[in-house]
Enzyme design. Structure first.
Site, PDB file in Angstrom:
ATOM      1  N   CYS A 146     -16.996 -33.819   9.621  1.00 44.53           N
ATOM      2  CA  CYS A 146     -16.331 -34.931   8.802  1.00 44.53           C
ATOM      3  C   CYS A 146     -15.661 -34.879   8.147  1.00 44.53           C
ATOM      4  O   CYS A 146     -14.751 -35.721   8.002  1.00 44.53           O
ATOM      5  CB  CYS A 146     -17.043 -36.119   8.839  1.00 44.53           C
ATOM      6  SG  CYS A 146     -18.197 -35.965   7.779  1.00 44.53           S
ATOM      7  N   CYS A 158     -21.598 -38.755   8.109  1.00 46.52           N
ATOM      8  CA  CYS A 158     -21.833 -38.697   9.339  1.00 46.52           C
ATOM      9  C   CYS A 158     -23.487 -39.009   9.818  1.00 46.52           C
ATOM     10  O   CYS A 158     -23.436 -38.892  10.056  1.00 46.52           O
ATOM     11  CB  CYS A 158     -21.188 -37.716  10.283  1.00 46.52           C
ATOM     12  SG  CYS A 158     -21.576 -36.087  10.078  1.00 46.52           S
ATOM     13  N   ASP A 213      -8.743  -5.584   3.350  1.00 45.85           N
ATOM     14  CA  ASP A 213      -8.418  -6.732   1.817  1.00 45.85           C
ATOM     15  C   ASP A 213      -9.779  -6.663   1.285  1.00 45.85           C
ATOM     16  O   ASP A 213     -10.855  -7.487   1.532  1.00 45.85           O
ATOM     17  CB  ASP A 213      -8.455  -8.278   2.701  1.00 45.85           C
ATOM     18  CG  ASP A 213      -8.169  -9.655   1.058  1.00 45.85           C
ATOM     19  OD1 ASP A 213      -8.532  -8.760  -0.087  1.00 45.85           O
ATOM     20  OD2 ASP A 213      -7.894 -10.893   1.925  1.00 45.85           O
ATOM     21  N   CYS A 267     -24.823 -34.007   4.765  1.00 52.35           N
ATOM     22  CA  CYS A 267     -23.852 -34.841   4.429  1.00 52.35           C
ATOM     23  C   CYS A 267     -23.028 -36.495   4.815  1.00 52.35           C
ATOM     24  O   CYS A 267     -24.207 -36.976   5.635  1.00 52.35           O
ATOM     25  CB  CYS A 267     -22.616 -34.497   5.864  1.00 52.35           C
ATOM     26  SG  CYS A 267     -21.142 -35.474   5.897  1.00 52.35           S
TER      27      CYS A 267
END
Length: 469
Positions: free
Chosen positions: A227, A249, A377, A246
């Site tokens: 979410c 949700c 990188d 969370c």
């Protein structure tokens, strides 16, 4: 017992092509070994060029266990193989860490006679470390019985991009293979894969051992996969591993099917207690670091799902040896040398924390390359929190990008006189080893190709085992 076949039924022309590919690959491997090369990928690459479906043919009808994720794949595979071998099972694996389709095929090519013999007598287990991106491509064709996902941390950003992309690659493989999934409950991204598998089980740290933390957290993975809400944490292990929830949700850390308590951490081992299905086993693992307790927990749960009793599997962990370059120790002139592979911010922080807690530090050396297997990188070194566990005294710095690493260490607080920068890694090794007192340890923190290059130079001097063994 599972019925096995050497190569699955196929049309005559395809069987002929597969046979030619096997012969070409095995001859190439033998030639490379005679030339002193490791021959961990090229033979398989050639064989797959001649017969693109060869890997699927060689794995058909066999028990396949795949281990993927960012950190800990090689060590977890070694632990799981030890457990299965102690149960009397025939195990074939890719110990060199060559984890693309070419590496897996090369491994199987080298075991063709054994496969033929086993097909007459018993089934064998194929336990493979597999690259995160190739897991998504190959899982459906290899048809694994069990897939173990260790964790997700930012790694090789120029290749994988952000963590969500890496997670989605593995999710694709789980959906298409429909294998059992063994997942880290404490890693929100890893735990979210439970919705992609027909059967998911979880391993994690005992909630009572997690550091208390109130409020937002998440490190590299602060937002909910489903979410987009920001996770709330009530406990942290390290990185973004911990007790997450969370509030949007309701997605939260699942209850682990296997939990562990780290009872004692030393520079040589981890003593841990594991609990699964109402049973508890305590053991000492001769591969140190809290992260290796997680690796052990994943290997144990995968073994339990493969039918091994927890108590037997825990005993096998006491015989596990460190994989090359992963907490690998050897003696050099009356001193110890410890190689600790680092390849991303969290890995570097775990290594620095481990060295800071070790009681036998005599010298420290770091190496940074930027070759294709490392990721070009190297900006990730600026995300690693060197300041929190900067080694005392001089630090040797080498590798293709030694100047970048030296600059990062300077900004972390190292004065110029304590930065020994030398692109000749062997000369720098000798200098650091001479600086290390007798009876102490030289800790070396290299990334992947830097570790391979240094280790290749040290192998004949200190009789180190070949990486493919």
């Amino acid at each position: 017992m599972r019925k096995t076949v050497f190569i699955r039924p196929m049309k005559p022309w395809r069987r002929l092509r597969a046979g030619a590919a096997i012969l070409a690959g095995r001859l190439t491997s033998r030639l490379l070994r005679l030339l002193g090369r490791s021959a961990t990928a090229l033979p398989g690459k050639l064989a797959l060029t001649l017969s693109p479906g060869l890997l699927a043919d060689l794995t058909a009808g066999r028990q396949v266990i795949l281990v993927t994720g960012t950190n800990g794949k090689t060590t977890t595979v070694r632990m799981l193989c030890q457990i299965l071998e102690d149960q009397g099972r025939a195990v074939i694996t890719n110990p060199s860490g060559a984890n693309l389709d070419s590496g897996l095929t090369t491994t199987l090519l080298s075991h063709v006679p054994l496969l033929r013999e086993l097909d007459k007598k018993q089934a064998c287990s194929l336990v493979f470390e597999i690259d995160e991106a190739f897991f998504g491509k190959l899982a459906a064709s290899i048809k694994p019985e069990i897939c173990l996902v260790t964790n997700f941390f930012r790694d090789q950003l120029d290749r994988f991009g952000e963590l969500q992309h890496t997670r989605d690659l593995i999710a694709k493989g789980l959906r298409e293979s429909q294998a059992q999934a063994v997942l880290c409950a404490d890693d929100s991204l890893c735990a979210s894969l439970g919705r992609e598998s027909r059967l998911a089980v979880y391993f994690g740290m005992d909630a009572g051992q997690l550091r208390q933390n109130q409020g937002q957290g998440g490190g590299e993975s602060p937002f909910c996969v489903f979410c987009g809400g920001r996770y709330q944490y009530s406990g942290i292990s390290y990185g973004h591993l911990g007790l997450f929830r969370c509030p949007g949700c309701g997605f939260e850390r699942p209850q682990p099917d296997l939990s562990f308590e780290a009872l004692a951490l030393t520079e040589r081992s981890v003593q841990a207690r594991f609990t699964c299905c109402g049973q508890t086993s305590e053991t000492t693992i001769p591969v140190p670091g809290l992260h290796n307790a997680y690796n052990a927990a994943g290997a144990l749960l995968a073994a339990v799902r493969a039918g091994v009793p927890l108590s037997d599997a825990a005993v096998s962990l006491t015989r596990t040896q460190a994989a090359f370059g992963r907490m690998e120790r050897f003696e050099a002139d009356g001193k110890d040398v410890c190689l600790i592979l680092v390849k991303n911010p969290v890995g570097m922080e775990r290594a620095l924390d481990f060295v800071a807690r070790a009681g036998d530090v005599g010298a420290v050396m770091m190496l940074l390359n930027a070759n294709d297997p490392d990721g070009r990188d190297v900006s990730w070194i600026w995300d690693a929190r060197f300041e929190e566990a900067l080694p005392a005294g001089p630090v040797g710095v080498s590798g293709v990008r030694s100047a970048d690493l030296a600059l990062r260490l300077h900004y972390a607080g190292k004065i110029a006189d304590e930065l020994w920068v030398d692109t000749d890694h062997l000369a720098l090794f000798d200098r650091c080893l001479n600086h290390c007192p007798q009876g102490r340890c030289l800790y070396i923190l290299p990334n992947y190709t830097a570790m391979l290059a240094l280790r290749a130079d040290l192998a004949p001097r200190y009789q180190l085992r070949e990486i493919w063994r």
